[in-house]
Each structure stands twice: as C-alpha cells, then as structure tokens.
Design an enzyme around this catalytic site. Structure first.
Site, PDB file in Angstrom:
ATOM      1  N   TYR A  14      46.646  52.337  39.577  1.00 49.57           N
ATOM      2  CA  TYR A  14      45.724  51.487  39.758  1.00 49.57           C
ATOM      3  C   TYR A  14      46.217  50.251  40.846  1.00 49.57           C
ATOM      4  CZ  TYR A  14      41.490  48.427  39.947  1.00 49.57           C
ATOM      5  OH  TYR A  14      40.588  47.426  40.125  1.00 49.57           O
ATOM      6  N   SER A  38      41.740  44.376  44.653  1.00 48.24           N
ATOM      7  CA  SER A  38      41.846  43.729  43.215  1.00 48.24           C
ATOM      8  C   SER A  38      43.081  42.764  43.187  1.00 48.24           C
ATOM      9  CB  SER A  38      42.164  44.880  42.207  1.00 48.24           C
ATOM     10  OG  SER A  38      42.544  44.228  41.086  1.00 48.24           O
TER      11      SER A  38
END
Length: 254
Positions: free
Chosen positions: A152, A139
């Site tokens: 995350y 990401s």
C-alpha cells in the site's frame, strides 16, 4: 479546481471517502457519477441519494473500465473531472512470499494499474474540456511508511510521483492534476479503522478537503492538517522520528 459547476466521475465511491466526497460535491452544485462493482449496491445508493448517477465498473478489469468510460461519456459528454478514488489496503508479512505475494499483486493492480487505466480512458476527452481536472488519491503513507502495509505504501508513493509527472506533461493542456493526500480516516479501509480514535472522522476530513478546494483553487496537493505530520517529515528533518512514531503509536498510520 472549482468547487461547483463540474461534472465529476468518481469510480470506487460506494463507501468511505469516495461516497462521502461524492455526496458533498453533489450538494455543492456538481453533477456526480459514482462507480462501483456491485450493481445492487449502486441501485441502493441511487435510491437513497436521488440526483447521484451510477455506473458499474471494476477498476481491476481493463474491459470494464473501457465499457464504463464509454457509458459515462455517452451520458455525460460535459464530464470535466475524474477522481481516481478506488483503492485497497492490506496488512502483509514479507518474511515469506506465500504470506504477501498475492496481496501485493492485488494492491498494485487496484491502486496503481487502476488509476493508470482510468486516466488512459478519459485523458483525451478531458483535454477537450476548457477546464478539467484529474484528481488522484495518494496517502500520507506515500511519504512515511507503515511497516505492516508495504505494498500500500509503495502504491501510494507511485501515485504521488505519477501525479507529479502528469502535471508536467499536461501543463500544455486544459487539464489540471490535483493530488488528494489523506491521513488515516475513519473508514473501513482496514478492519477496525472506522472506530479508531487516532483516525480523523470522515465528515471532518471531507469538510476540510472541500474547504481547501474552495479556498485554494490552484492547489496541486490537497493536504488536511493531520497529514502534514506524515507528508513533511523529511523536509522538516525529523523523518526518522515520524517513522518511529507512526509505527509505535497506531497500527493505521496516524
């Protein structure tokens, strides 16, 4: 990675980026197997999209991964691409452990242990194929943190370094390691993200990804233009400004 002629397994692809990518890869002449936990949803997807194969898998469960791997390899012995798509994102408040600990453990299990176990289940087979790829999914938040999603961010930073390390270790094999680095994309990863005007439209993102794969077959990282703001802040020397901008302008990190 070639854009066509592959046999590809994408666990965690019953919605969002995973499903959109699976459908477009299928349209480009690949055999695609999608994996997910809900058998009824898999049946629905198979009915709606003839030609997609499906397998039930829970990437948080080692036994489920092993069983799915055996099923996939029995029915598709020519499998040469694994895409470790499964992932979850949770908003967390780290002021009190009761507010974040269970969430953090779930994120790490899904986002870090899941890909590790998937790779372990397929890496020996992939080394027998003349041209194979492991595609990991990190990401933009692996490189620039969004303050409300600490676990995350950390899980995706781990996937980035895992990808870098595996690429070095597997350099003496036929297996390439390709890291997909999404920005914020209009999916249901977080509540409201699918309607977030700051996030990249899903179809636009997938189209750009496939174009990059096609035009850069030897790439190590797949980076759409939108993610480069997050990916290269430190290299540009404006990391602090990027962190401030991401956390001030958009709760989903784009």
């Amino acid at each position: 990675m070639d854009i066509s002629g592959n046999t590809i397994f994408i666990p965690g692809s019953t919605s969002g980026i995973g499903l959109a990518l699976a459908l477009e890869l299928r349209a480009r002449g690949n055999t695609v197997i999608i994996g997910g936990r809900r058998t009824e949803l898999l049946r629905e997807i198979a009915t709606q999209h003839p030609g997609l194969d499906t397998v039930q898998i829970d990437t948080t469960d080692p036994a489920s991964i092993d069983a799915a791997a055996k099923e996939v390899l029995a029915t598709h012995p020519d499998l040469n691409v694994l895409v470790t798509m499964s992932g979850i994102m949770r908003v967390e408040d780290w002021h009190r452990p009761e507010s974040f600990l269970a969430s953090a453990e779930s994120v790490v299990t899904t986002n870090v242990l899941g890909p590790i176990r998937l790779i372990a289940a397929f890496v020996e087979h992939l080394q027998t194929r003349p041209d194979a790829t492991i595609m990991t999914v990190s990401s933009g938040l692996a490189f620039t943190p969004l303050k409300v999603t600490p676990s995350y961010n950390a899980s995706k930073a781990a996937i980035h370094m895992l990808s870098e390390s595996l690429r070095l270790q597997l350099a003496d094999t036929s297996v390439k390691v390709l890291e997909l680095e999404p920005p914020s994309v209009q999916t249901d990863l977080l509540p409201g993200q699918a309607d977030n005007d700051h996030a990249q439209p899903l179809a636009e993102f997938v189209s750009e990804v496939l174009n990059l794969i096609e035009t850069q077959p030897d790439a190590r990282e797949i980076q759409v233009e939108r993610v480069k703001f997050l990916r290269y802040g430190e290299a540009r020397g404006d990391y602090d400004q990027v962190v401030t901008a991401v956390n001030a302008s958009d709760p989903h990190g784009d």
